[in-house]
Design an enzyme around this catalytic site. Structure first.
Site, PDB file in Angstrom:
ATOM      1  N   GLY A  65       0.826  -1.209   0.000  1.00 13.36           N
ATOM      2  CA  GLY A  65       0.000   0.000   0.000  1.00 13.36           C
ATOM      3  C   GLY A  65       0.851   1.246   0.000  1.00 13.36           C
ATOM      4  CG  ASN A  66      -0.815   4.863   1.578  1.00  7.60           C
ATOM      5  OD1 ASN A  66      -0.425   4.927   2.753  1.00  7.60           O
ATOM      6  ND2 ASN A  66      -2.094   4.913   1.261  1.00  7.60           N
ATOM      7  CB  ALA A 122       0.347   7.665   5.011  1.00  4.21           C
ATOM      8  CB  VAL A 123      -1.416   2.748   5.315  1.00  2.00           C
ATOM      9  CG1 VAL A 123      -1.981   1.538   6.035  1.00  2.00           C
ATOM     10  CG2 VAL A 123      -2.534   3.719   4.962  1.00  2.00           C
ATOM     11  N   GLY A 124       1.813   2.442   5.743  1.00  3.54           N
ATOM     12  CA  GLY A 124       2.970   1.606   6.062  1.00  3.54           C
ATOM     13  C   GLY A 124       3.541   1.942   7.439  1.00  3.54           C
ATOM     14  CD  GLU A 156       7.084  -5.487  -1.385  1.00  2.00           C
ATOM     15  OE1 GLU A 156       7.429  -4.613  -2.195  1.00  2.00           O
ATOM     16  OE2 GLU A 156       7.840  -6.401  -1.016  1.00  2.00           O
ATOM     17  CB  CYS A 198       3.347   0.086  -6.765  1.00  2.00           C
ATOM     18  SG  CYS A 198       3.627  -1.658  -7.050  1.00  2.00           S
TER      19      CYS A 198
END
Lengths: 556, 503
Positions: A188-189, A191-193, A210, A244
């Site tokens: 994902g992105n 920020a959420v990572g 990732e 991505c």
């Protein structure tokens, strides 16, 4: 809350039962997964179509082929990946078994993304099953049709307790992340990572993240522009730019900027025809939020091509922006849409500096006929992965690790790398309870002479001098002599056997030719001496497995 | 390691002492990063890294050789400092602090050119003419936070790996082992390139401020509770971490074994460095009959090693600090003292001790002992021992002793731990060819030898293609047709079969 606890608890109990460990079981589950993909191909393609307007061909080649390829590779190679790996020993541990055992981690959480909703869930799942883990899968709620289908299909084909599917959005995921896992793979992105990693830190859970990033694409003046632009067009506008590792922006000399635009324009016509909107091969933006976000990126930019949009169908035409300022908004965030900005740079030095000033990207692309320039670009930049003279293709090779670095993520997977990611590399040393004389060197009370001996024993393996080899050979000879004198046993090949060997006489004959370079470790003397622990059986200089590791292998 | 002591009191001497900032009350956000007292140092090192200076192999080798000189030139100082901090016997220091580091250094220097080489990988049929390889890229600026129990080895071994992989490094030695910290801060920088390597000293506060900065990799050795803090701080910058933590390492002794040798090997591992070893056997699991046989053997081993009065033995260490001493002393109240038990607060001496009648609920079974005390827990058989191990957090190491290979195997197969050593203790970490690291509560990631190099390298998947043969790419380009679809399906089938026939 309780539901998540229950699901994870059930998976953990199933893992504890040990049934996910035998290789046969893992392969059987992977076969079931293969059957699922083959039997339900139509349903899967339909779900992806409903989520992202991907036509059958696209969905098949992007999502199904990848999964089938990974399955075939994993099932074929798993026995060799999972085999205990013997390692080099020093004099002190010469008689022992030393190897790395690949063990499952426990319960693994896989959080998928919506842009390739099937493959981004299945590919990590394959690795996690192969490594013998229990898995909780959480597909993205944005691609809801695929999520629902995965939740419906997996239990029909796989062990229901070991492999669970959780669907839902942010609240469910937050809840899920409070549970303790033994590994988390998130796609994902960034920020959420960060949120995922912070949640993992509470339980000291290792993570593979990732993420994305702005993957630069440098086009050198010295290259076949027509071919370069064809390949770039393919990678950039595939899945409507929602990839991505898509090239995010182009760096090139001002003198070739207009040619790049022309070439891409021509390729687009060839790919999608005069009217892109009516092409069945061109996808749409996944939802309104992303549609609006991408529109925002176009504001104030010089649109050299495209720019047409249709909010109702979330259509954005393939767009190129020229003379983009490095400070503009479109250069600050990952675009994740069919918009290709071109930033001009005067030289390769400037391009390298431009790339290095920004967060490390997931991928880096460079097009040039100049091999020196490509080498330099690789050596002086950092990125998750890279392809020269093409785009996307490094992620297609399962032998290459796929993963980011810095802002684009951490850890890697695909093929063998997935197996390693989801395995614990356990260092194993199994010694003999006898021969405690050798251990004297390390026991107190200490003395200078003992220290010297300890040095010899511990340092031997990295000391390549002839003297060192000679001394160890001498030591081995003395030991052999002692053994012969005390028991007088001989191996059928005529060499001396150690006393008290636990293995039957007949197995003592060395199975390998001693034709390889006559180093100390290959000498028959050494071989027989270390026979009862782990002799060298493979011709490549790798020590072979001893009885413990062998029985482990057969247990698998 | 044990809890809560990784960053306690501030030391008197500090090399790069942080200027008094806002006392750490600011948030740990990226926005306030510029105010961090270490921001300047980190960005200075990052600029050096970006200059590419650390990438050539010659540079790395030169720095590694300088580390070797640091060890040679300062051998006596290291012996003195560790003797002062931990009462370490010269033999133990030479073995665990100098010899193992040298070993690691030689292993790295001998193999560096091989490790650095691009790793060629198999390609698919369609890419036979291209070149595909894994490049070992340095990460950038690495932070190494070391503990006090092996104050040289535990910063030097990761440092060797980080330098070998081409990174810039900030080393933060433990402030608890004061003398060694001062030695490292004063002596080390003069051996290494100051543009790329720095030593930062300080306690909790400094470390907290240090962690606000963005690093490209963090390598932490210490306790699980501080490990969580480090990983949480790393998450803010998406920095990958290796956490080398501790745990209670079980040691199972089966009924069939050579009691004398078991006792010697266990006693050696337990009482080495006065028990302050993260991989020391933490407690023994055996049957009551075995315990009866083991006690005299352990008594004899202790006697052989340290003489009738271990306090006078030059080979037996001391507890590092008063705080630690009090913690370990409290653990003596669990069960009943069978051997040893004497303490002396002034010297921070605790005799090699064996406790019997220990219940799983006793205080000593709730935390890592990290001192010269060996509790024995009675179990009925190997199954019960395995259940006992599995009902607790996964340890850094599991030890099993038996003359029967099958028993050792059984313990190995049915438990999970960072590492495993059958019929001995500690020895699995002396092999640089084995990865060293924990799992679960005992940590994540590995190091030693090539594993250190790999830990500090980003494996970058690289593919170099030719510009020609564009027609080969036609099937993947739109517009798509049924014919192309068939072609892709067909080639994919061929590829799958060729996996076994061609490769």
């Amino acid at each position: 809350m309780e539901k998540m606890q229950q699901i994870v608890g059930r998976a953990r109990a199933a893992f504890r039962s040990g049934r996910s460990r035998p290789l046969e079981f893992r392969i059987q589950q992977l076969k079931a997964l293969q059957r699922m993909v083959q039997e339900k191909e139509k349903e899967i393609l339909a779900a992806i179509k409903a989520d992202l307007n991907k036509c059958g061909y696209n969905a098949y080649s992007h999502e199904i082929l990848g999964v089938l390829g990974e399955l075939a590779l994993t099932m074929e190679k798993l026995p060799s990946w999972a085999a205990p790996q013997p390692v080099k020993k020093n004099l002190l541990t010469m008689r022992d078994e030393a190897y790395i055992n690949y063990e499952p981690l426990g319960v693994v959480l896989v959080i998928g993304a919506w842009n390739y909703p099937f493959v981004l869930v299945m590919q990590p799942l394959i690795g996690a099953i192969a490594a013998g883990n229990a898995v909780v899968v959480k597909p993205s709620e944005v691609s809801e049709n695929t999520a629902r289908l995965v939740a419906e299909l997996l239990p029909q084909y796989l062990d229901k307790d070991l492999y669970a599917v959780v669907t839902g959005g942010v609240p469910e995921t937050t809840e899920l992340l409070t549970q303790r896992f033994d590994h988390i793979l998130y796609t994902g992105n960034s920020a959420v990572g960060k949120i995922v990693m912070a949640a993992a830190a509470k339980h000291l859970t290792p993570v593979t993240l990732e993420l994305g990033g702005k993957s630069p694409c440098y086009i050198d003046k010295d290259c076949d522009l027509a071919v370069a632009c064809r390949r770039i067009t393919w990678g950039k506008y595939m899945n409507c730019g929602q990839t991505c590792i898509a090239p995010d922006y182009i760096l090139c000399d001002p003198s070739i900027q207009s040619k790049v635009v022309e070439n891409i324009k021509a390729t687009l016509k060839e790919f999608y025809g005069e009217d892109v909107k009516s092409s069945p091969d061109y996808e749409r933006i996944v939802n309104q939020r992303h549609f609006k976000r991408i529109l925002g990126l176009l504001e104030g930019q010089k649109i050299a091509l495209g720019g047409e949009t249709d909010e109702a169908s979330r259509f954005i035409a393939p767009t190129i922006l020229t003379d983009v300022s490095p400070e503009s908004k479109v250069m600050e965030e990952e675009i994740f849409g069919p918009v290709l900005p071109i930033v001009t740079v005067k030289s390769v030095e400037e391009a390298i500096e431009f790339i290095n000033l920004r967060e490390k990207p997931l991928a880096l692309y460079v097009f040039s006929n100049n091999k020196q320039l490509i080498r330099r670009m690789i050596a002086e930049t950092s990125s998750g992965g890279m392809t020269a003279n093409d785009v996307i293709m490094h992620s297609v090779l399962p032998e290459l690790p796929f993963g980011g670095v810095g802002h684009s993520g951490m850890g890697a997977y695909h093929g063998r790398h997935s197996f390693q990611t989801f395995s614990h590399h356990r260092a194993c040393l199994v010694k003999d309870l006898r021969w405690d004389v050798v251990n004297r060197v390390r026991y107190p009370p200490g003395s200078e002479e003992i220290m010297q001996l300890a040095k010899l024993f511990l340092l031997k393996h990295c000391n390549r001098s002839r003297v060192g080899q000679f001394i160890s050979a001498l030591l081995a000879a003395v030991k052999a002599l002692v053994a012969k004198v005390s028991l007088g046993l001989c191996c059928p090949c005529g060499c001396v056997l150690p006393a008290l060997s636990p293995e039957p006489l007949l197995t003592l004959h060395h199975p390998i030719p001693l034709s390889s370079a006559p180093s100390l470790e290959d000498s028959s003397l050494f071989l027989c001496l270390s026979r009862c622990c782990a002799p060298i059986e493979r011709g490549d200089g790798q020590p072979a497995l001893g009885p413990t590791a062998r029985s482990l292998q057969s247990y698998r | 390691m044990e809890t809560g002591t990784v960053f306690p009191q501030l030391p008197e001497s500090q090399a790069k002492r942080a200027p008094e900032g806002d006392g750490g009350k600011g948030s740990v956000d990226g926005d306030t990063m510029s105010r961090s007292p270490f921001a300047g140092l980190v960005s200075y090192l990052r600029a050096s890294w970006l200059s590419g200076k650390t990438r050539p192999m010659e540079y790395r080798v030169a720095q590694l050789e300088a580390l070797g000189r640091f060890l040679d030139d300062n051998k006596q100082q290291i012996l003195d400092a560790t003797a002062s901090d931990l009462g370490k016997a010269p033999f133990e220091t030479e073995l665990s602090e100098i010899l193992l580091c040298k070993n690691e250094l030689h292993e790295t220097l001998n193999n560096l050119s091989r490790w650095m080489k691009d790793e060629k990988v198999d390609r698919t049929l369609a890419m036979q003419l291209d070149s595909a390889f894994i490049r070992k890229d340095p990460y950038g600026v690495v932070l190494i936070i070391a503990p006090w129990n092996y104050p040289i080895q535990l910063f030097l071994v990761p440092l060797i790996g980080a330098i070998a992989a081409g990174n810039c490094v900030i080393v933060k030695p433990s402030e608890v082992s004061k003398k060694t910290e001062r030695l490292v801060a004063e002596a080390l920088p003069s051996y290494l390139d100051k543009d790329c390597f720095a030593v930062v000293t300080g306690g909790v506060q400094e470390t907290t401020r240090l962690l606000e900065n963005k690093f490209d990799y963090i390598f932490f050795t210490g306790s699980p509770s501080v490990g969580r803090i480090v990983m949480t701080a790393a998450a803010k910058h998406l920095t990958p971490v290796t956490l080398e933590l501790g745990g209670k390492n079980p040691c199972y002794v089966s009924d069939t074994c050579d009691v004398t040798n078991v006792a010697r090997r266990v006693a050696w591992g337990r009482f080495f460095n006065a028990g302050q070893t993260c991989i020391a056997p933490d407690y023994l699991l055996c049957t009551l009959e075995m315990q009866e046989k083991l006690l005299p053997a352990l008594q004899k081993a202790i006697n052989d090693f340290y003489g009738p009065n271990p306090r006078e033995s030059p080979d037996f260490g001391r507890i590092v600090s008063d705080k630690q001493f009090q913690r370990v002393q409290r653990l003596l109240s669990s069960g009943r003292v069978a051997i040893g038990g004497q303490t002396d607060e002034a010297e921070r001496y605790i005799a090699p001790t064996v406790l019997v009648d220990v219940q799983p609920s006793d205080p000593i079974m709730q935390e890592e002992v990290f001192g010269p005390i060996l509790p024995i827990v009675i179990i009925a058989n190997v199954d019960e021992a395995i259940d006992f191990i599995n009902s607790r957090e996964r340890p850094l190491a599991v030890y099993a002793f038996s003359s029967d290979d099958k028993v050792v195997n059984q313990v190995l197969e049915r438990t999970s731990s960072g590492g495993f050593c059958g019929n001995d203790t500690l020895m699995h970490v002396t092999l640089p060819s084995l990865p060293f690291g924990g799992i679960g509560n005992s940590g994540l990631g590995t190091h030693h030898g090539k594993f250190s190099f790999d830990t500090f390298s980003h494996p970058r998947g690289c593919l170099k293609r030719g510009m020609g043969r564009e027609s080969l790419n036609a099937p993947r380009y739109p517009p798509y047709s049924q014919r192309k679809f068939g072609l892709i399906q067909a080639t994919s089938k061929v590829t799958r079969r060729s996996d076994c026939t061609l490769l």
